[in-house]
Design a protein around this motif. Structure first.
Motif, PDB file in Angstrom:
ATOM      1  N   GLU A 338     -33.828  -2.881  26.334  1.00  0.00           N
ATOM      2  CA  GLU A 338     -32.484  -2.751  26.894  1.00  0.00           C
ATOM      3  C   GLU A 338     -31.449  -2.665  25.769  1.00  0.00           C
ATOM      4  N   PHE A 339     -31.589  -3.511  24.763  1.00  0.00           N
ATOM      5  CA  PHE A 339     -30.683  -3.490  23.607  1.00  0.00           C
ATOM      6  C   PHE A 339     -30.731  -2.125  22.910  1.00  0.00           C
ATOM      7  N   ILE A 340     -31.934  -1.611  22.682  1.00  0.00           N
ATOM      8  CA  ILE A 340     -32.097  -0.314  22.013  1.00  0.00           C
ATOM      9  C   ILE A 340     -31.395   0.785  22.807  1.00  0.00           C
ATOM     10  N   PHE A 352     -26.092   6.188  29.552  1.00  0.00           N
ATOM     11  CA  PHE A 352     -27.271   5.648  30.217  1.00  0.00           C
ATOM     12  C   PHE A 352     -26.825   4.559  31.190  1.00  0.00           C
ATOM     13  N   GLU A 353     -27.335   4.616  32.388  1.00  0.00           N
ATOM     14  CA  GLU A 353     -27.063   3.576  33.371  1.00  0.00           C
ATOM     15  C   GLU A 353     -28.394   2.944  33.775  1.00  0.00           C
ATOM     16  N   ILE A 354     -28.596   1.695  33.380  1.00  0.00           N
ATOM     17  CA  ILE A 354     -29.825   0.986  33.742  1.00  0.00           C
ATOM     18  C   ILE A 354     -29.648   0.449  35.152  1.00  0.00           C
ATOM     19  N   ARG A 363     -36.085  -8.890  37.473  1.00  0.00           N
ATOM     20  CA  ARG A 363     -36.746  -7.723  36.906  1.00  0.00           C
ATOM     21  C   ARG A 363     -37.990  -8.171  36.164  1.00  0.00           C
ATOM     22  N   ALA A 364     -38.841  -7.200  35.865  1.00  0.00           N
ATOM     23  CA  ALA A 364     -40.078  -7.520  35.160  1.00  0.00           C
ATOM     24  C   ALA A 364     -40.268  -6.494  34.051  1.00  0.00           C
ATOM     25  N   SER A 365     -41.438  -5.885  33.966  1.00  0.00           N
ATOM     26  CA  SER A 365     -41.737  -4.970  32.869  1.00  0.00           C
ATOM     27  C   SER A 365     -41.361  -3.538  33.250  1.00  0.00           C
ATOM     28  N   GLN A 366     -40.100  -3.325  33.536  1.00  0.00           N
ATOM     29  CA  GLN A 366     -39.630  -1.976  33.857  1.00  0.00           C
ATOM     30  C   GLN A 366     -38.124  -1.906  33.737  1.00  0.00           C
ATOM     31  N   LEU A 367     -37.652  -0.829  33.116  1.00  0.00           N
ATOM     32  CA  LEU A 367     -36.246  -0.465  33.165  1.00  0.00           C
ATOM     33  C   LEU A 367     -36.168   0.969  33.679  1.00  0.00           C
ATOM     34  N   SER A 368     -35.441   1.142  34.778  1.00  0.00           N
ATOM     35  CA  SER A 368     -35.207   2.485  35.318  1.00  0.00           C
ATOM     36  C   SER A 368     -33.820   2.917  34.867  1.00  0.00           C
ATOM     37  N   VAL A 369     -33.740   4.113  34.272  1.00  0.00           N
ATOM     38  CA  VAL A 369     -32.523   4.518  33.577  1.00  0.00           C
ATOM     39  C   VAL A 369     -32.027   5.853  34.114  1.00  0.00           C
ATOM     40  N   PHE A 370     -30.808   5.870  34.622  1.00  0.00           N
ATOM     41  CA  PHE A 370     -30.130   7.118  34.946  1.00  0.00           C
ATOM     42  C   PHE A 370     -29.657   7.758  33.650  1.00  0.00           C
ATOM     43  N   TRP A 391     -40.754  10.510  35.155  1.00  0.00           N
ATOM     44  CA  TRP A 391     -39.522  11.145  35.622  1.00  0.00           C
ATOM     45  C   TRP A 391     -39.437  11.032  37.134  1.00  0.00           C
ATOM     46  N   ARG A 392     -38.266  10.636  37.636  1.00  0.00           N
ATOM     47  CA  ARG A 392     -38.009  10.603  39.074  1.00  0.00           C
ATOM     48  C   ARG A 392     -36.688  11.317  39.349  1.00  0.00           C
ATOM     49  N   GLU A 393     -36.705  12.202  40.333  1.00  0.00           N
ATOM     50  CA  GLU A 393     -35.474  12.916  40.678  1.00  0.00           C
ATOM     51  C   GLU A 393     -34.400  11.937  41.155  1.00  0.00           C
ATOM     52  N   PRO A 394     -33.109  12.186  40.865  1.00  0.00           N
ATOM     53  CA  PRO A 394     -32.617  13.417  40.233  1.00  0.00           C
ATOM     54  C   PRO A 394     -32.680  13.400  38.704  1.00  0.00           C
ATOM     55  N   ASN A 395     -32.425  12.264  38.069  1.00  0.00           N
ATOM     56  CA  ASN A 395     -32.507  12.213  36.595  1.00  0.00           C
ATOM     57  C   ASN A 395     -32.746  10.790  36.115  1.00  0.00           C
ATOM     58  N   VAL A 396     -33.813  10.190  36.638  1.00  0.00           N
ATOM     59  CA  VAL A 396     -34.172   8.824  36.274  1.00  0.00           C
ATOM     60  C   VAL A 396     -35.485   8.836  35.510  1.00  0.00           C
ATOM     61  N   ILE A 397     -35.533   8.101  34.406  1.00  0.00           N
ATOM     62  CA  ILE A 397     -36.808   7.841  33.756  1.00  0.00           C
ATOM     63  C   ILE A 397     -37.122   6.353  33.920  1.00  0.00           C
ATOM     64  N   ARG A 398     -38.411   6.085  34.193  1.00  0.00           N
ATOM     65  CA  ARG A 398     -38.867   4.693  34.319  1.00  0.00           C
ATOM     66  C   ARG A 398     -39.624   4.334  33.047  1.00  0.00           C
ATOM     67  N   LEU A 399     -39.252   3.231  32.453  1.00  0.00           N
ATOM     68  CA  LEU A 399     -39.834   2.766  31.200  1.00  0.00           C
ATOM     69  C   LEU A 399     -40.470   1.401  31.436  1.00  0.00           C
ATOM     70  N   ALA A 400     -41.765   1.298  31.241  1.00  0.00           N
ATOM     71  CA  ALA A 400     -42.462   0.025  31.444  1.00  0.00           C
ATOM     72  C   ALA A 400     -43.065  -0.435  30.113  1.00  0.00           C
ATOM     73  N   PRO A 401     -42.400  -1.355  29.414  1.00  0.00           N
ATOM     74  CA  PRO A 401     -42.933  -1.859  28.136  1.00  0.00           C
ATOM     75  C   PRO A 401     -43.965  -2.963  28.375  1.00  0.00           C
TER      76      PRO A 401
END
Length: 425
Positions: A338-340, A352-354, A363-370, A391-401
């Motif tokens: 999230e910091f990065i 970026f909108e988390i 929340r857990a091991s995921q950040l979804s980012v517009f 990738w999820r429409e319309p412009n979201v990426i899901r990041l699971a660290p």
């Protein structure tokens, strides 16, 4: 902790990480000759290196023993599933008798609804979240129609408030109270697949029980990811897939939980089968079904041992580490990611909108980012440069660290690749 957006700082965090060496326990795809940064463990976990030995053991036993492997293999096949009881119970907060493995996730949810969705003329409604995973929505509709009800009436969805990305707990509790005696079942995903929001399982379960409803949970994105205490929370039932955070392989077996308060309730409907029969009498081939005590009594068919072998490899790894250690790292590495993201946002002209809750408890091991101002091209750039994300429409990426195999240096490196992709001509 005061984070820094430098490689040296990320490497320091890795040096302090007690789980860092587990990264070497997994096999990474390669892009451009380098191991990828893998952010899609919320879809399919990486393969543990030890998995092959577990599968080879079953193959060798099959070759050497054939049918006798059911009883004389080193891990006999007829009770292979019993090896999951202890480690799985620790992962989901259950008694060993309350968990079993069988089938796949949606199949198990359908089977559990046979027992726990028992609609009457006056008590027939199902409460679920809006924008649940589509498979759950299809399941609800087919179950309601099977019982002769209109889905538009019988399925009640909890919606997000206008302009908000996540569902408020107070809205869920208010809706449960509003439906009241008409509510037959609450069935929600423990972690929303799209936003990564973690729901308050304990409070929602209590509220459902207060109005006389059964309460179950789809834990596809929760099992192996968040702290669960299904027994103490008095959840009626739950099911989860094993191939996301538990790294068991594509489409692999599902886990089930049935609270012990239901184990002796033989008035509950269930679809019965040979493998749910009392273990001590199973091979007597008696015509009358007498279920095995506990969750195993909901099993139906002889279990696919070749499917269970990689799952067993994974749950034994979880048993080595423990959920507390995984959650501790999960919280820190997700916060660093999230910091990065915020640091890179300051350096480029995008926003970026988390949409995942900022509160660590939600929340857990995921950040979804517009990615406002960005499109599919940025996702394609990340993939071509060794960042495997979703990738999820319309412009979201899901990041699971995922804490088992993601490193803090991965988070730093991802930030640099992300910045380069945004600035690329």
């Amino acid at each position: 902790m005061d984070f820094q957006n430098t490689r040296e700082f990320a490497q320091q965090l890795d040096a302090q990480d007690k789980l860092h060496h587990y990264k070497n326990e997994f096999i990474f795809p390669q892009v451009n000759g380098r191991k990828v940064i893998y952010f899609t463990g919320n879809s399919l976990g990486l393969q543990p290196k030890r998995t092959k030995a577990y599968i080879d053991e079953v193959m060798d036993d099959w070759a050497k023993l054939a049918v006798e492997g059911h009883f004389y293999a080193e891990k006999p096949w007829w009770d292979y599933h019993e090896r999951f009881a202890e480690p799985l119970s620790k992962i989901v907060g259950a008694l060993p008798s309350e968990v079993t493995v069988m089938n796949t996730l949606t199949v198990n949810l359908h089977l559990l609804m046979v027992s726990f969705y028992r609609p009457t003329e006056k008590k027939y409604k199902i409460l679920c979240e809006s924008k649940a995973f589509p498979s759950d929505q299809y399941m609800f509709e087919s179950q309601v129609k099977f019982h002769g009800f209109n889905p538009d009436d019988a399925i009640v969805e909890i919606h997000r408030r206008e302009g908000e990305h996540n569902i408020r707990l107070e809205d869920i509790l208010a809706k449960i109270e509003e439906i009241g005696e008409e509510l037959a079942l609450v069935l929600i995903g423990g972690v929303n697949y799209y936003t990564g929001q973690v729901f308050d399982i304990k409070k929602i379960t209590e509220a459902g029980h207060k109005v006389g409803a059964y309460v179950g949970w789809d834990l596809a994105h929760a099992a192996g990811n968040i702290k669960l205490d299904l027994h103490d929370w008095e959840v009626d039932f739950a099911a989860w897939c094993s191939y996301k955070y538990m790294n068991s392989g594509p489409g692999n077996a599902s886990g089930c939980f049935i609270h012990e308060i239901h184990h002796d309730n033989y008035e509950l409907n269930r679809f019965s089968g040979w493998w749910g029969q009392n273990k001590e009498r199973r091979f007597l081939m008696e015509p009358k079904f007498s279920p095995e005590k506990g969750a195993n009594g909901w099993q139906i068919s002889n279990l696919p041992v070749l499917t269970l072998a990689p799952y067993l490899a994974s749950v034994e790894m979880f048993d080595e580490v423990g959920m507390n250690a995984l959650i501790e790292k999960r919280n820190q590495i997700t916060a660093y990611l999230e910091f990065i993201l915020h640091e890179i946002d300051k350096e480029v002209e995008s926003t970026f909108e988390i949409i995942t809750p900022k509160n660590q408890e939600e929340r857990a091991s995921q950040l979804s980012v517009f990615l406002h101002g960005e499109g599919r091209e940025l996702f394609d750039y990340l993939m071509k440069n060794g960042v495997i994300t979703d990738w999820r429409e319309p412009n979201v990426i899901r990041l699971a660290p995922v804490p088992f195999y993601c490193s803090f240096e991965d988070m730093y490196e991802f930030g640099q690749i992300l910045k380069a992709g945004i600035q690329a001509p």
